[in-house]
Enzyme design. Structure first.
Site, short mmCIF file in Angstrom:
data_model
loop_
_atom_site.label_atom_id
_atom_site.label_comp_id
_atom_site.label_asym_id
_atom_site.label_seq_id
_atom_site.Cartn_x
_atom_site.Cartn_y
_atom_site.Cartn_z
N SER A 50 0.82 -1.20 0.00
CA SER A 50 0.00 0.00 0.00
C SER A 50 0.86 1.26 0.00
CB SER A 50 -0.92 0.03 1.22
OG SER A 50 -0.16 0.25 2.40
N ASP A 83 -1.36 -1.21 -3.77
CA ASP A 83 -2.69 -1.06 -3.18
C ASP A 83 -2.91 0.36 -2.68
OD1 ASP A 83 -5.17 -2.05 -2.12
OD2 ASP A 83 -4.25 -2.18 -0.13
N HIS A 84 -4.10 0.87 -2.90
CA HIS A 84 -4.55 2.16 -2.35
C HIS A 84 -3.56 3.30 -2.61
CE1 HIS A 84 -8.35 1.40 -0.45
NE2 HIS A 84 -7.89 0.27 0.06
N ASP A 105 -6.58 4.81 -6.04
CA ASP A 105 -7.70 5.01 -5.14
C ASP A 105 -8.17 6.47 -5.19
OD1 ASP A 105 -9.53 5.18 -3.13
OD2 ASP A 105 -8.19 4.55 -1.51
N GLU A 135 -11.55 2.40 -7.75
CA GLU A 135 -12.49 2.33 -6.62
C GLU A 135 -13.60 3.34 -6.81
OE1 GLU A 135 -12.33 3.39 -1.94
OE2 GLU A 135 -11.17 1.65 -2.56
N HIS A 177 -12.60 -0.69 6.53
CA HIS A 177 -11.17 -0.94 6.78
C HIS A 177 -10.85 -0.97 8.27
CE1 HIS A 177 -9.65 -0.87 2.74
NE2 HIS A 177 -10.21 0.28 2.47
N GLY A 214 -11.50 -4.18 3.03
CA GLY A 214 -12.00 -4.23 4.39
C GLY A 214 -12.50 -5.61 4.80
N ASN A 235 -9.44 -8.63 -0.25
CA ASN A 235 -8.29 -7.98 0.39
C ASN A 235 -8.34 -8.15 1.90
OD1 ASN A 235 -7.98 -7.04 -2.23
ND2 ASN A 235 -7.63 -4.92 -1.62
#
Length: 289
Positions: A50, A83-84, A105, A135, A177, A214, A235
């Site tokens: 991330s 990620d993100h 994201d 997203e 999350h 989440g 995830n």
């Protein structure tokens, strides 16, 4: 097997009607544990780094190169995914480092801004043959983003995919999350409607898989039901972090004089490997007992 693209793992799972585990790397021990889990379960896995993880390590490159090296030595199919990422330049760096997939994201942005920035990221990523997850709708938790009650609208999801060209879509269906208990309730009917709404919506006429963020807060039976309803990429981070931390506490409690960090990190790594293997089987709709 060795390093592969998340594209192959996600689309293979979608064709089978099963899920694929995508677990967050925190440090080298996590990456090693997740590859060990893949071997134990005899199932593929996606290792995720991330933006927060990259910042913790002072930049993406150190943890990325270590994780890519671990993935290349795996005996099972392993993908490495960003990620993100909220900073487009981090996506560009991941592509340059050899990531096969990235997530941009823009979930907390206004719709038009999310579309514009995501489309720009997709254009650059696709030019490098890199798979992109976007997203839409917010998945609850950190800093008030993804507030409980927010849901992704199926019609808007199809429009978003058409306007941005993303290959997979993270959606808000009731998870949150960083939950420490597994009590989240998912909207299974909405998952099915999102799945149906994204059939044939991909740039080549393919279906666009759904991603559940989440998932640490979602009970086993609900995750399995979500996979059957249409979720593909699952995830998990916080749940596995708990196994790592509890194992360290137990080992240090056993020996107050312990100073060699390898002596307590090794059992923590093993604890994550065992639970991650169980989750991989759960997501694949196999016996996870």
């Amino acid at each position: 097997m060795t390093l592969v693209s998340a594209r192959d793992l996600v689309h293979d799972a979608a064709r089978r009607g099963t899920g694929i585990g995508a677990f967050n790397v925190i440090h080298l021990e996590t990456a090693e544990a997740l590859v060990a889990a893949s071997a134990l379960a005899e199932l593929p896995v996606i290792l995720q780094i991330s933006q927060n993880c990259a910042d913790y390590h002072g930049g993406l490159e150190p943890i990325a190169l270590a994780t890519l090296a671990v993935a290349r030595r795996a005996a099972t199919p392993v993908a490495v995914h960003l990620d993100h990422a909220e900073r487009p330049e981090l996506v560009d760096e991941a592509i340059a480092l050899g990531f096969g997939s990235v997530m941009f994201d823009g979930g907390t942005l206004e719709y038009a801004e999310n579309v514009a920035l995501t489309a720009q990221v997709v254009e650059r990523a696709h030019a490098a043959d890199v798979y992109v997850e976007g997203e839409l709708g917010e998945v609850g938790g950190k800093d008030g983003a993804h507030a409980p009650g927010v849901r992704t609208d199926p019609a808007e999801a199809r429009s978003f995919v058409a306007e941005t060209g993303v290959d997979a879509l993270a959606v808000a269906v009731g998870s949150s999350h960083a939950m420490l208990d597994r009590s989240a309730a998912l909207d299974l009917d909405l998952i099915a409607r999102l799945r149906d709404g994204l059939r044939g919506a991909g740039r080549d006429g393919s279906d666009v898989p759904l991603v559940l963020h989440g998932s640490s807060g979602v009970p086993d039976d609900t995750i399995a039901a979500a996979v059957r309803s249409g979720m593909t990429k699952i995830n998990v981070s916080t749940h596995l972090n708990g196994f790592f931390t509890r194992a360290i506490r137990e080992r240090l409690d056993e020996d107050q004089r312990l100073v060699d960090s390898r002596k307590y990190l090794a059992p923590a790594r093993d604890a994550v490997a065992g639970e991650a293997a169980r989750l991989l089987r759960l997501f694949a709709l196999q016996d996870a007992s």
